[in-house]
Design a protein around this motif. Structure first.
Motif, mmCIF file in Angstrom:
data_model
loop_
_atom_site.group_PDB
_atom_site.id
_atom_site.type_symbol
_atom_site.label_atom_id
_atom_site.label_comp_id
_atom_site.label_asym_id
_atom_site.label_seq_id
_atom_site.Cartn_x
_atom_site.Cartn_y
_atom_site.Cartn_z
ATOM 1 N N LYS A 66 0.847 -1.200 0.000
ATOM 2 C CA LYS A 66 0.000 0.000 0.000
ATOM 3 C C LYS A 66 0.876 1.240 0.000
ATOM 4 O O LYS A 66 2.083 1.193 0.278
ATOM 5 N N ASN A 67 0.245 2.392 -0.318
ATOM 6 C CA ASN A 67 0.952 3.661 -0.346
ATOM 7 C C ASN A 67 -0.051 4.787 -0.141
ATOM 8 O O ASN A 67 -1.264 4.594 -0.335
ATOM 9 N N SER A 68 0.463 5.948 0.254
ATOM 10 C CA SER A 68 -0.382 7.121 0.495
ATOM 11 C C SER A 68 0.250 8.341 -0.156
ATOM 12 O O SER A 68 1.467 8.565 -0.030
ATOM 13 N N LYS A 69 -0.570 9.120 -0.846
ATOM 14 C CA LYS A 69 -0.097 10.336 -1.513
ATOM 15 C C LYS A 69 -1.163 11.434 -1.372
ATOM 16 O O LYS A 69 -2.303 11.181 -1.002
ATOM 17 N N HIS A 105 -7.562 -1.114 -4.273
ATOM 18 C CA HIS A 105 -8.597 -0.415 -3.508
ATOM 19 C C HIS A 105 -8.052 0.940 -3.090
ATOM 20 O O HIS A 105 -6.954 1.034 -2.520
ATOM 21 N N ILE A 106 -8.788 2.014 -3.398
ATOM 22 C CA ILE A 106 -8.364 3.369 -3.064
ATOM 23 C C ILE A 106 -9.407 4.044 -2.174
ATOM 24 O O ILE A 106 -10.609 3.830 -2.353
ATOM 25 N N TYR A 107 -8.938 4.814 -1.224
ATOM 26 C CA TYR A 107 -9.840 5.547 -0.333
ATOM 27 C C TYR A 107 -9.112 6.793 0.189
ATOM 28 O O TYR A 107 -7.874 6.911 0.088
ATOM 29 N N ARG A 108 -9.871 7.720 0.745
ATOM 30 C CA ARG A 108 -9.295 8.968 1.243
ATOM 31 C C ARG A 108 -9.481 9.061 2.750
ATOM 32 O O ARG A 108 -10.556 8.773 3.284
ATOM 33 N N ALA A 109 -8.404 9.434 3.441
ATOM 34 C CA ALA A 109 -8.447 9.601 4.894
ATOM 35 C C ALA A 109 -7.339 10.557 5.313
ATOM 36 O O ALA A 109 -6.213 10.481 4.790
#
Length: 239
Positions: A66-69, A105-109
């Motif tokens: 997973k990764n976050s940008k 799977h992509i989501y915003r938080a």
């Protein structure tokens, strides 16, 4: 596949033309009957049993990361590059496209876009599986999580197991009938009836040395078979 031989215990009863086997451990008793039908044919009726075990022939391994940008494009590009590297590694080790699946799977938080990806691979060659896992762990290290293999039996493997154990039980019945007919001074003829009376499957434990162990399944079969009997030809043709 491993085939367990059946043991036969026979005792002659004083009355009639009936022979009864003592109990086989775990499989129940057997009755061997030699009878004369209305058309003066002779028959021998026997039961035969067998057990066959087979290790799992498939395994699935999952590679997750997973990764976050701050933007959708950035996180999508980052995950896509990782996915492409994993797929390239799999292709280099001759893993076919139909043997793998990729999910994202992509989501915003917390004002960030987070994407998780999972690559699921099915292996039938466990040496190939080991080589792929080693490469991924060496090259990607802690950035990915490579699961331990989950072993299972394919439908093709189970079908072969069920057919093999039934055939082995029929062969054991034939050998038993042949010995009985010889003892009675007869020659074993062709089968008149073959019926599988019981078929079971159970966990057969695990196979393998140190490290990964493959589960196995043991199948048992019990069949009832009727053969016709022929008198032995005691005359010899002169040369």
């Amino acid at each position: 596949m491993a085939i367990s031989p059946s043991r036969v215990f026979a005792a002659l009863l004083p009355a009639g033309d009936i022979y009864r086997d003592e109990n086989e451990p775990g499989m129940g008793g057997h009755t061997v009957t030699v009878q004369r039908t209305q058309n003066s044919a002779r028959e021998v009726q026997v039961t035969g049993s067998a057990e066959v075990s087979c290790p799992a022939d498939r395994a699935t391994v999952s590679v997750s990361f997973k990764n976050s940008k701050e933007s959708v494009n950035d996180v999508t590009n980052s995950i896509s590059r990782r996915v492409e590297y994993i797929l390239q590694t799999l292709r280099q080790h001759h893993v076919k496209g139909e043997e793998l699946t990729v999910t994202r799977h992509i989501y915003r938080a917390d004002d960030l876009y987070h994407m998780e990806a999972l690559v699921m691979v099915v292996f039938s060659d466990f040496g190939q599986m080991e080589r792929v896992c080693i490469v991924l762990l060496e090259k990607l290290d802690k950035s990915v999580c490579v699961s331990t293999p989950h072993f299972y039996h394919s439908e093709e493997c189970l079908g072969l197991l069920r057919r093999s154990v039934c055939v082995a039980a029929v062969e054991n019945a034939r050998l038993k009938a042949s010995e009985m007919s010889s003892m009675l001074g007869q020659t074993l003829g062709h089968p008149l009836l073959v019926r599988e009376e019981e078929a079971t499957e159970r966990d057969g434990g695990r196979e393998g040395g140190e490290g990964v162990h493959r589960p196995s399944i043991s199948a048992t079969s019990r069949v009832f078979v009727t053969f016709n009997l022929r008198h032995k030809d005691r005359t010899r043709k002169k040369i």
